[in-house]
Design a protein around this motif. Sequence first.
Motif, PDB file in Angstrom:
ATOM      1  N   ASN A  31       0.821  -1.213   0.000  1.00  0.00           N
ATOM      2  CA  ASN A  31       0.000   0.000   0.000  1.00  0.00           C
ATOM      3  C   ASN A  31       0.854   1.261   0.000  1.00  0.00           C
ATOM      4  OD1 ASN A  31       0.898  -0.521   2.588  1.00  0.00           O
ATOM      5  ND2 ASN A  31      -0.850   0.464   3.561  1.00  0.00           N
ATOM      6  N   TYR A  32       2.094   1.138  -0.421  1.00  0.00           N
ATOM      7  CA  TYR A  32       3.033   2.259  -0.438  1.00  0.00           C
ATOM      8  C   TYR A  32       3.223   2.800  -1.850  1.00  0.00           C
ATOM      9  CZ  TYR A  32       4.735   2.138   4.368  1.00  0.00           C
ATOM     10  OH  TYR A  32       4.839   2.251   5.726  1.00  0.00           O
ATOM     11  N   PHE A  33       3.642   4.056  -1.894  1.00  0.00           N
ATOM     12  CA  PHE A  33       4.256   4.649  -3.064  1.00  0.00           C
ATOM     13  C   PHE A  33       5.764   4.612  -2.840  1.00  0.00           C
ATOM     14  CE2 PHE A  33       0.842   6.569  -5.533  1.00  0.00           C
ATOM     15  CZ  PHE A  33      -0.203   6.570  -4.636  1.00  0.00           C
ATOM     16  N   MET A  34       6.496   4.268  -3.898  1.00  0.00           N
ATOM     17  CA  MET A  34       7.958   4.265  -3.823  1.00  0.00           C
ATOM     18  C   MET A  34       8.470   5.260  -4.860  1.00  0.00           C
ATOM     19  SD  MET A  34       8.723   1.860  -1.563  1.00  0.00           S
ATOM     20  CE  MET A  34      10.387   1.292  -1.885  1.00  0.00           C
ATOM     21  N   ALA A  35       9.428   6.060  -4.456  1.00  0.00           N
ATOM     22  CA  ALA A  35       9.885   7.147  -5.325  1.00  0.00           C
ATOM     23  C   ALA A  35      11.394   7.239  -5.375  1.00  0.00           C
ATOM     24  CB  ALA A  35       9.311   8.469  -4.836  1.00  0.00           C
ATOM     25  N   TRP A  36      11.873   7.904  -6.413  1.00  0.00           N
ATOM     26  CA  TRP A  36      13.273   8.303  -6.516  1.00  0.00           C
ATOM     27  C   TRP A  36      13.346   9.826  -6.451  1.00  0.00           C
ATOM     28  CZ3 TRP A  36      17.283   4.985  -6.269  1.00  0.00           C
ATOM     29  CH2 TRP A  36      17.039   3.640  -6.555  1.00  0.00           C
ATOM     30  N   PHE A  37      14.255  10.307  -5.647  1.00  0.00           N
ATOM     31  CA  PHE A  37      14.606  11.716  -5.585  1.00  0.00           C
ATOM     32  C   PHE A  37      16.097  11.825  -5.887  1.00  0.00           C
ATOM     33  CE2 PHE A  37      11.087  14.135  -3.623  1.00  0.00           C
ATOM     34  CZ  PHE A  37      10.217  13.108  -3.345  1.00  0.00           C
ATOM     35  N   ARG A  38      16.534  13.043  -6.168  1.00  0.00           N
ATOM     36  CA  ARG A  38      17.965  13.268  -6.345  1.00  0.00           C
ATOM     37  C   ARG A  38      18.348  14.633  -5.779  1.00  0.00           C
ATOM     38  NH1 ARG A  38      18.163  13.864 -12.978  1.00  0.00           N
ATOM     39  NH2 ARG A  38      17.128  15.910 -13.114  1.00  0.00           N
ATOM     40  N   GLN A  39      19.629  14.732  -5.411  1.00  0.00           N
ATOM     41  CA  GLN A  39      20.126  15.988  -4.854  1.00  0.00           C
ATOM     42  C   GLN A  39      21.512  16.270  -5.405  1.00  0.00           C
ATOM     43  OE1 GLN A  39      20.013  16.208  -0.560  1.00  0.00           O
ATOM     44  NE2 GLN A  39      20.041  18.440  -0.634  1.00  0.00           N
ATOM     45  N   ALA A  92      24.028  13.665  -9.496  1.00  0.00           N
ATOM     46  CA  ALA A  92      23.427  13.902  -8.180  1.00  0.00           C
ATOM     47  C   ALA A  92      23.567  12.635  -7.344  1.00  0.00           C
ATOM     48  CB  ALA A  92      21.947  14.255  -8.318  1.00  0.00           C
ATOM     49  N   ILE A  93      23.227  12.773  -6.064  1.00  0.00           N
ATOM     50  CA  ILE A  93      23.002  11.598  -5.234  1.00  0.00           C
ATOM     51  C   ILE A  93      21.532  11.220  -5.396  1.00  0.00           C
ATOM     52  CG2 ILE A  93      23.017  10.630  -2.914  1.00  0.00           C
ATOM     53  CD1 ILE A  93      25.182  12.670  -2.204  1.00  0.00           C
ATOM     54  N   TYR A  94      21.287   9.970  -5.696  1.00  0.00           N
ATOM     55  CA  TYR A  94      19.922   9.481  -5.916  1.00  0.00           C
ATOM     56  C   TYR A  94      19.463   8.688  -4.699  1.00  0.00           C
ATOM     57  CZ  TYR A  94      19.903  10.972 -10.757  1.00  0.00           C
ATOM     58  OH  TYR A  94      19.899  11.741 -11.908  1.00  0.00           O
ATOM     59  N   TYR A  95      18.257   9.032  -4.235  1.00  0.00           N
ATOM     60  CA  TYR A  95      17.683   8.413  -3.055  1.00  0.00           C
ATOM     61  C   TYR A  95      16.372   7.729  -3.403  1.00  0.00           C
ATOM     62  CZ  TYR A  95      20.749  11.682  -0.521  1.00  0.00           C
ATOM     63  OH  TYR A  95      21.823  12.399  -0.048  1.00  0.00           O
ATOM     64  N   CYS A  96      16.120   6.572  -2.807  1.00  0.00           N
ATOM     65  CA  CYS A  96      14.779   6.014  -2.886  1.00  0.00           C
ATOM     66  C   CYS A  96      14.047   6.328  -1.593  1.00  0.00           C
ATOM     67  CB  CYS A  96      14.793   4.520  -3.178  1.00  0.00           C
ATOM     68  SG  CYS A  96      15.486   3.482  -1.903  1.00  0.00           S
ATOM     69  N   ALA A  97      12.730   6.403  -1.695  1.00  0.00           N
ATOM     70  CA  ALA A  97      11.901   6.784  -0.566  1.00  0.00           C
ATOM     71  C   ALA A  97      10.576   6.049  -0.645  1.00  0.00           C
ATOM     72  CB  ALA A  97      11.662   8.288  -0.564  1.00  0.00           C
ATOM     73  N   ALA A  98       9.950   5.867   0.513  1.00  0.00           N
ATOM     74  CA  ALA A  98       8.664   5.173   0.582  1.00  0.00           C
ATOM     75  C   ALA A  98       7.702   5.970   1.454  1.00  0.00           C
ATOM     76  CB  ALA A  98       8.849   3.779   1.160  1.00  0.00           C
TER      77      ALA A  98
END
Length: 124
Positions: A31-39, A92-98
């Motif tokens: 039931n989650y959304f999983m995403a990629w962000f970058r900085q 960038a540094i790439y992060y995954c998030a939930a």
Amino acid sequence: QVQLVESGGGLVQAGGSLRLSCAASGRTFSNYFMAWFRQAPGKEREFVAIIRWSDADTYYADSVKGRFTISRDNAKNTLYLQMNSLKPEDTAIYYCAAGTPPLVITNTAGYKYWGQGTQVTVSS
């Protein structure tokens, strides 16, 4: 405890490709959304792409649309980001998030879990 562990970053020439992975553990993410962000250095963390784990519905930032593909493997509990036609500005540094809904998908504050990040460097 929940863990998100990214891998797959590295140095690549402009026009090249990389595939990032994010191994998720510690709970079910149905039931989650999983995403990629970058900085990038000196910049704020920015949204890249998101997938709804249950039905694989996706959404992308305009800057990566048509070049990046987000996907997930239910059996392996792993999130992916296939990055093609890479540009120096993708460095960038790439992060995954939930996170769970309700969620403003481009806002980092809504995501409960984060990985440690993986560096992507694109040379010109």
